[in-house]
Write a protein that holds these residues in place. Structure first.
Motif, PDB file in Angstrom:
ATOM      1  N   TYR A  28       4.351  -0.541   4.795  1.00  0.00           N
ATOM      2  CA  TYR A  28       3.772   0.380   3.598  1.00  0.00           C
ATOM      3  C   TYR A  28       4.962   1.185   2.674  1.00  0.00           C
ATOM      4  O   TYR A  28       6.024   1.347   3.226  1.00  0.00           O
ATOM      5  CB  TYR A  28       2.974   1.515   4.190  1.00  0.00           C
ATOM      6  CG  TYR A  28       1.740   1.066   5.204  1.00  0.00           C
ATOM      7  CD1 TYR A  28       0.782   0.321   4.353  1.00  0.00           C
ATOM      8  CD2 TYR A  28       1.539   1.142   6.371  1.00  0.00           C
ATOM      9  CE1 TYR A  28      -0.156   0.061   5.151  1.00  0.00           C
ATOM     10  CE2 TYR A  28       0.728   0.764   7.075  1.00  0.00           C
ATOM     11  CZ  TYR A  28      -0.439  -0.108   6.428  1.00  0.00           C
ATOM     12  OH  TYR A  28      -1.225  -0.501   7.221  1.00  0.00           O
ATOM     13  N   GLU A  29       4.769   1.262   1.640  1.00  0.00           N
ATOM     14  CA  GLU A  29       5.508   2.011   0.736  1.00  0.00           C
ATOM     15  C   GLU A  29       5.134   3.447   1.060  1.00  0.00           C
ATOM     16  O   GLU A  29       4.034   3.893   0.944  1.00  0.00           O
ATOM     17  CB  GLU A  29       5.422   1.589  -0.668  1.00  0.00           C
ATOM     18  CG  GLU A  29       6.094   2.389  -1.687  1.00  0.00           C
ATOM     19  CD  GLU A  29       5.900   2.109  -3.117  1.00  0.00           C
ATOM     20  OE1 GLU A  29       6.169   2.990  -3.988  1.00  0.00           O
ATOM     21  OE2 GLU A  29       5.336   0.999  -3.528  1.00  0.00           O
ATOM     22  N   VAL A  79       0.797  -1.193  -0.016  1.00  0.00           N
ATOM     23  CA  VAL A  79      -0.073   0.058  -0.076  1.00  0.00           C
ATOM     24  C   VAL A  79       0.906   1.189   0.037  1.00  0.00           C
ATOM     25  O   VAL A  79       1.819   1.318   0.914  1.00  0.00           O
ATOM     26  CB  VAL A  79      -1.035  -0.019   1.197  1.00  0.00           C
ATOM     27  CG1 VAL A  79      -1.632   1.285   1.264  1.00  0.00           C
ATOM     28  CG2 VAL A  79      -1.865  -1.190   1.168  1.00  0.00           C
ATOM     29  N   LYS A  80       0.562   2.016  -0.834  1.00  0.00           N
ATOM     30  CA  LYS A  80       1.339   3.106  -0.943  1.00  0.00           C
ATOM     31  C   LYS A  80       0.908   4.496  -0.146  1.00  0.00           C
ATOM     32  O   LYS A  80      -0.662   4.701  -0.552  1.00  0.00           O
ATOM     33  CB  LYS A  80       1.443   3.664  -2.263  1.00  0.00           C
ATOM     34  CG  LYS A  80       2.163   2.902  -3.313  1.00  0.00           C
ATOM     35  CD  LYS A  80       2.304   3.400  -4.751  1.00  0.00           C
ATOM     36  CE  LYS A  80       2.480   2.409  -5.716  1.00  0.00           C
ATOM     37  NZ  LYS A  80       2.105   2.688  -7.094  1.00  0.00           N
ATOM     38  N   VAL A  81       1.709   5.281   0.688  1.00  0.00           N
ATOM     39  CA  VAL A  81       1.120   6.057   1.433  1.00  0.00           C
ATOM     40  C   VAL A  81       1.965   7.531   1.344  1.00  0.00           C
ATOM     41  O   VAL A  81       3.095   7.368   1.283  1.00  0.00           O
ATOM     42  CB  VAL A  81       1.294   5.800   2.865  1.00  0.00           C
ATOM     43  CG1 VAL A  81       0.809   7.063   3.965  1.00  0.00           C
ATOM     44  CG2 VAL A  81       0.454   4.409   3.235  1.00  0.00           C
ATOM     45  N   LEU A  82       1.476   8.529   0.906  1.00  0.00           N
ATOM     46  CA  LEU A  82       1.983   9.739   0.922  1.00  0.00           C
ATOM     47  C   LEU A  82       2.004  10.726   1.965  1.00  0.00           C
ATOM     48  O   LEU A  82       0.756  10.677   2.705  1.00  0.00           O
ATOM     49  CB  LEU A  82       1.267  10.699  -0.270  1.00  0.00           C
ATOM     50  CG  LEU A  82       1.837  12.213  -0.854  1.00  0.00           C
ATOM     51  CD1 LEU A  82       3.424  12.099  -1.036  1.00  0.00           C
ATOM     52  CD2 LEU A  82       1.040  12.729  -1.923  1.00  0.00           C
ATOM     53  N   VAL A  83       2.852  11.177   2.442  1.00  0.00           N
ATOM     54  CA  VAL A  83       2.938  12.088   3.772  1.00  0.00           C
ATOM     55  C   VAL A  83       3.378  13.646   3.357  1.00  0.00           C
ATOM     56  O   VAL A  83       4.362  13.684   2.793  1.00  0.00           O
ATOM     57  CB  VAL A  83       3.995  11.682   4.965  1.00  0.00           C
ATOM     58  CG1 VAL A  83       4.024  12.849   5.961  1.00  0.00           C
ATOM     59  CG2 VAL A  83       3.429  10.110   5.240  1.00  0.00           C
ATOM     60  N   ILE A  84       2.684  14.213   3.364  1.00  0.00           N
ATOM     61  CA  ILE A  84       2.828  15.875   3.070  1.00  0.00           C
ATOM     62  C   ILE A  84       2.930  16.718   4.235  1.00  0.00           C
ATOM     63  O   ILE A  84       2.090  16.810   4.856  1.00  0.00           O
ATOM     64  CB  ILE A  84       1.770  16.421   2.043  1.00  0.00           C
ATOM     65  CG1 ILE A  84       1.386  15.439   1.015  1.00  0.00           C
ATOM     66  CG2 ILE A  84       2.043  17.735   1.404  1.00  0.00           C
ATOM     67  CD1 ILE A  84       0.000  15.825   0.336  1.00  0.00           C
ATOM     68  N   ASP A  85       4.273  17.012   4.435  1.00  0.00           N
ATOM     69  CA  ASP A  85       4.605  17.963   5.602  1.00  0.00           C
ATOM     70  C   ASP A  85       5.729  18.772   5.378  1.00  0.00           C
ATOM     71  O   ASP A  85       6.705  18.420   4.655  1.00  0.00           O
ATOM     72  CB  ASP A  85       4.663  17.124   6.928  1.00  0.00           C
ATOM     73  CG  ASP A  85       4.316  18.000   8.239  1.00  0.00           C
ATOM     74  OD1 ASP A  85       5.057  19.097   8.526  1.00  0.00           O
ATOM     75  OD2 ASP A  85       3.456  17.449   8.781  1.00  0.00           O
TER      76      ASP A  85
END
Length: 137
Positions: free
Chosen positions: A33-34, A9-15
């Motif tokens: 997770y990717e 599962v691909k998870v994007l973290v924007i911070d």
């Protein structure tokens, strides 16, 4: 956590905070997770197109394009509308939560987050998506 048909599962973290990005990355990678990282909304929009994440975490307070604006842009795109967006913020007021909902967020997570809270948020949305796709013809 893997999705049988597409791999991890691909998870994007924007911070905009390197510390928050790296903490989230560590917790999520340890859970299998990717992880894709973005420093702001503009950086994120190109990465969303390139990587097609299944869950997106977005900080509210960022320069240039804040989390509310980023979330709204994601949710206005027909191909991304169903992608869960989880707002990250150190603010925990009802106004902040309501504004996140108005922008289209699916959940609100306060910082500092825990490993368990982050993983639970991903699992909740991945399981909901899998259940919906199993029920749908």
């Amino acid at each position: 956590m893997s999705n049988a048909s597409t791999g991890p599962v691909k998870v994007l973290v924007i911070d905009d905070s390197n510390t928050i990005r790296r903490s989230a990355e560590l917790f999520l990678r340890q859970a299998g997770y990717e992880v894709i990282l973005a420093e702001d909304g503009f950086d994120a929009l190109s990465k969303i197109t390139d990587y097609e994440p299944q869950v997106i975490f977005v900080d509210i307070m960022m320069p240039r394009l804040d989390g509310y604006q980023t979330c709204a842009l994601i949710k206005q795109n027909p191909t991304l509308r169903s992608t869960p967006v989880i707002m990250l913020s150190s603010k925990d007021g009802i106004f902040d939560r309501a504004r996140g909902r108005l922008a289209g967020s699916d959940r609100y997570l306060t910082k500092p987050f825990t490993r368990e809270g982050l993983i639970a948020a991903v699992c909740e949305h991945i399981n909901a998506h899998v259940s919906a796709s199993v029920v749908s013809p």
